[in-house]
Scaffold this active site. Structure first.
Site, mmCIF file in Angstrom:
data_model
loop_
_atom_site.group_PDB
_atom_site.id
_atom_site.type_symbol
_atom_site.label_atom_id
_atom_site.label_comp_id
_atom_site.label_asym_id
_atom_site.label_seq_id
_atom_site.Cartn_x
_atom_site.Cartn_y
_atom_site.Cartn_z
ATOM 1 N N ALA A 72 -1.011 3.823 -7.060
ATOM 2 C CA ALA A 72 -1.430 5.220 -7.126
ATOM 3 C C ALA A 72 -0.238 6.168 -7.208
ATOM 4 O O ALA A 72 -0.334 7.246 -7.788
ATOM 5 C CB ALA A 72 -2.315 5.575 -5.933
ATOM 6 N N ASN A 159 -5.887 10.814 3.089
ATOM 7 C CA ASN A 159 -5.505 9.525 3.664
ATOM 8 C C ASN A 159 -5.191 9.578 5.159
ATOM 9 O O ASN A 159 -5.081 8.541 5.795
ATOM 10 C CB ASN A 159 -4.314 8.931 2.902
ATOM 11 C CG ASN A 159 -3.209 9.938 2.684
ATOM 12 O OD1 ASN A 159 -3.439 11.008 2.138
ATOM 13 N ND2 ASN A 159 -2.018 9.620 3.117
ATOM 14 N N GLN A 187 -8.099 6.825 -1.851
ATOM 15 C CA GLN A 187 -8.813 6.528 -0.610
ATOM 16 C C GLN A 187 -10.325 6.450 -0.811
ATOM 17 O O GLN A 187 -11.003 5.670 -0.164
ATOM 18 C CB GLN A 187 -8.512 7.602 0.448
ATOM 19 C CG GLN A 187 -7.089 7.548 0.991
ATOM 20 C CD GLN A 187 -6.806 6.343 1.865
ATOM 21 O OE1 GLN A 187 -7.708 5.728 2.429
ATOM 22 N NE2 GLN A 187 -5.538 5.984 1.985
ATOM 23 N N SER A 207 -5.557 2.777 -6.416
ATOM 24 C CA SER A 207 -4.594 1.747 -6.017
ATOM 25 C C SER A 207 -5.338 0.512 -5.531
ATOM 26 O O SER A 207 -6.305 0.622 -4.777
ATOM 27 C CB SER A 207 -3.725 2.297 -4.889
ATOM 28 O OG SER A 207 -2.838 1.306 -4.435
ATOM 29 N N ALA A 208 -4.869 -0.686 -5.920
ATOM 30 C CA ALA A 208 -5.557 -1.927 -5.525
ATOM 31 C C ALA A 208 -5.430 -2.213 -4.034
ATOM 32 O O ALA A 208 -6.375 -2.685 -3.408
ATOM 33 C CB ALA A 208 -5.010 -3.108 -6.321
ATOM 34 N N HIS A 209 -4.263 -1.893 -3.448
ATOM 35 C CA HIS A 209 -4.054 -2.332 -2.063
ATOM 36 C C HIS A 209 -4.785 -1.476 -1.033
ATOM 37 O O HIS A 209 -4.703 -1.727 0.162
ATOM 38 C CB HIS A 209 -2.561 -2.476 -1.739
ATOM 39 C CG HIS A 209 -1.820 -1.208 -1.479
ATOM 40 N ND1 HIS A 209 -1.634 -0.710 -0.218
ATOM 41 C CD2 HIS A 209 -1.202 -0.339 -2.313
ATOM 42 C CE1 HIS A 209 -0.907 0.407 -0.284
ATOM 43 N NE2 HIS A 209 -0.649 0.657 -1.550
ATOM 44 N N THR A 248 5.377 -5.248 -19.927
ATOM 45 C CA THR A 248 4.472 -6.388 -20.049
ATOM 46 C C THR A 248 3.418 -6.337 -18.949
ATOM 47 O O THR A 248 3.745 -6.168 -17.775
ATOM 48 C CB THR A 248 5.275 -7.703 -19.954
ATOM 49 O OG1 THR A 248 6.268 -7.695 -20.986
ATOM 50 C CG2 THR A 248 4.365 -8.908 -20.126
ATOM 51 N N CYS A 334 2.812 6.675 4.514
ATOM 52 C CA CYS A 334 3.203 6.929 3.135
ATOM 53 C C CYS A 334 4.589 7.519 3.001
ATOM 54 O O CYS A 334 5.262 7.323 2.013
ATOM 55 C CB CYS A 334 2.176 7.818 2.461
ATOM 56 S SG CYS A 334 0.562 7.082 2.580
HETATM 57 C C1 LIG Z 1 -1.897 4.945 -0.707
HETATM 58 C C2 LIG Z 1 -2.057 6.209 -1.435
HETATM 59 C C3 LIG Z 1 -1.224 6.533 -2.520
HETATM 60 C C4 LIG Z 1 -0.089 5.625 -2.963
HETATM 61 O O1 LIG Z 1 -0.567 4.449 -3.514
HETATM 62 P P1 LIG Z 1 0.442 3.234 -3.830
HETATM 63 O O2 LIG Z 1 -0.417 2.279 -4.599
HETATM 64 O O3 LIG Z 1 0.886 2.720 -2.515
HETATM 65 O O4 LIG Z 1 1.549 3.773 -4.652
HETATM 66 C C5 LIG Z 1 -1.445 7.721 -3.177
HETATM 67 N N1 LIG Z 1 -2.418 8.552 -2.790
HETATM 68 C C6 LIG Z 1 -3.235 8.287 -1.751
HETATM 69 C C7 LIG Z 1 -4.314 9.242 -1.399
HETATM 70 C C8 LIG Z 1 -3.080 7.114 -1.036
HETATM 71 O O5 LIG Z 1 -3.882 6.861 0.000
#
Ligand SMILES: *Cc1c(COP(=O)(O)O)cnc(C)c1O
Length: 385
Positions: A72, A159, A187, A207-209, A248, A334
């Site tokens: 993200a 977040n 989020q 974001s995947a994580h 890639t 963050c």
């Molecule tokens: C975690 C988060 C991000 C950053 O995402 P990453 O994949 O860790 O770079 C950006 N915006 C929000 C609202 C988030 O919670």
């Protein structure tokens, strides 16, 4: 119960074992470069297309509107800097909010150095911005100057405090004024329904994580309905991802975010109910046994699994370090390692002292009720000491 009890799912989530299983074959057996014309390249085309389709479905988008990025942070950078660069002849004014993620705020700050002007809208005590605030901040002056607004960038859900912005209403304002709208939905997506056509936005970061996928992969939705969103690539090279993000394609990671999106799509309702119940259990338990707790964020317009609580007189940082069996946060991870007071809590009117006494809990897919009991007991015990 498994230790440590992990209740910091807003910072990152463990990868779902089903996601791990889905991505594994693409590390050794199906390792091809999606750009290669031979068998090994063609072999991964299908899985990549399927993953793109799953991410698109989760957002209510079309597959060709999804650009894979490293997360993200990169999506926010591409959306904001990319839109600014592609639109600077049109205008040089951008609007954002005080509680945005640093990836948004720092991208804007960088653009300020290049000659753009940024308006950072303040939030109310719950962390919200109204459509009227956005409307009155939009400028309609001379083309190519700071008197003409080109972009509004606001997050869907915060977040730290979980507050939801009235994104749909704000979108309507941006449509009326013909201004691009970027939403950081890292989020919200996977926790609450989010449909790009319903909300009507131009750019969306995910974001995947944050949804049980691995770290290092994310996506930017770029609207392609009718008018194309003017966007300049921030990563130049081989022209992958429709020229918007060279490099890639990380096939195992793409397959992983696809699987994470598919699971989120299937389990959205079930998970929302579960997270809402766990959050109530945690809050009810804590507030019944500890006096003077203050809950932060909006009481109703909020994320289901987020709980930000100020414990009067407590050193939150200390508590985090002392909690060997529980992982939670004193503030957002963050802007890692910095012990500065959170800009989000500051924006909703918390003093530095209140901010230093605030804990953030992020409940997730792998939490359960007995873990909440354990956390309540431990914190109650700590408060007595
Ligand atoms: C975690 C988060 C991000 C950053 O995402 P990453 O994949 O860790 O770079 C950006 N915006 C929000 C609202 C988030 O919670």
């Amino acid at each position: 119960m498994k230790f440590p009890v992990y209740i910091d799912n807003l910072a990152t989530t463990p990868v779902d074992p089903r996601v791990v299983d889905a991505m594994m074959p693409f590390l050794h057996d199906k390792f091809g470069n999606v750009g290669s014309a031979h068998y090994c390249g063609r072999d991964v085309l299908g899985p990549v297309a399927e993953a793109r389709g799953s991410v698109a479905r989760l957002l209510g988008a079309k597959a060709d509107e999804i650009v894979f990025t490293s997360g993200a942070t990169e999506s926010d950078n591409l959306a904001i800097k990319g839109a600014a660069s592609a639109n600077y002849r049109k205008g040089r004014h951008i609007i954002t909010g005080a509680t945005e993620h640093k990836a948004v705020l720092d991208s804007c700050e960088y653009l300020e150095k290049l000659g753009f002007e940024i308006t950072i809208l303040p939030v109310d005590e719950f962390g919200r911005i109204t459509p009227e605030q956005v409307s009155s901040a939009i400028r309609h002056g001379k083309e190519g100057t700071k008197d003409k607004t080109i972009l509004v960038s606001l997050m869907a859900a915060n977040n730290e405090i979980g507050t939801l912005h009235p994104i749909k209403e704000i979108s309507r304002v941006t449509r009326e004024h013909d201004v691009l709208f970027h939403v950081d939905a890292a989020q919200m997506v996977s926790k609450l329904p989010f449909d790009v056509k319903d909300v009507d936005v131009d750019l969306v970061s995910i974001s995947a994580h944050k949804m049980y996928g691995p770290k290092g992969i994310g996506a930017l939705y770029v609207k392609k309905d009718g008018k194309e969103v003017p966007l300049d690539s921030q990563m130049h090279g081989g022209g992958q991802e429709g020229g918007l993000r060279s490099g890639t394609l990380a096939v195992p990671m793409v397959v992983a975010i696809g699987k994470a999106a598919e699971l989120a799509w299937q389990e959205l309702d079930e998970e929302r109910v579960k997270l809402t119940a766990l959050r109530s259990q945690l809050w009810n338990g804590l507030s019944a046994s500890i006096d003077g707790l203050v809950i932060n964020g909006h009481p109703t317009d909020r994320m289901p699994g987020n709980l930000s609580v100020t414990f009067p007189g407590v050193d939150a940082e200390m508590l985090v370090l002392r909690s060997k069996n529980i992982c939670f946060s004193a503030t957002s991870a963050c802007s890692s390692q910095s012990t500065q007071a959170s800009h989000v809590l500051k924006a909703i009117g918390k003093t530095d002292k209140e901010s230093a006494a605030t804990l953030r809990f992020g409940l997730g897919r792998f939490n359960n009720a007995s873990e909440m009991d354990y956390v309540i007991e431990w914190l109650t015990d700590q408060m007595k000491k």
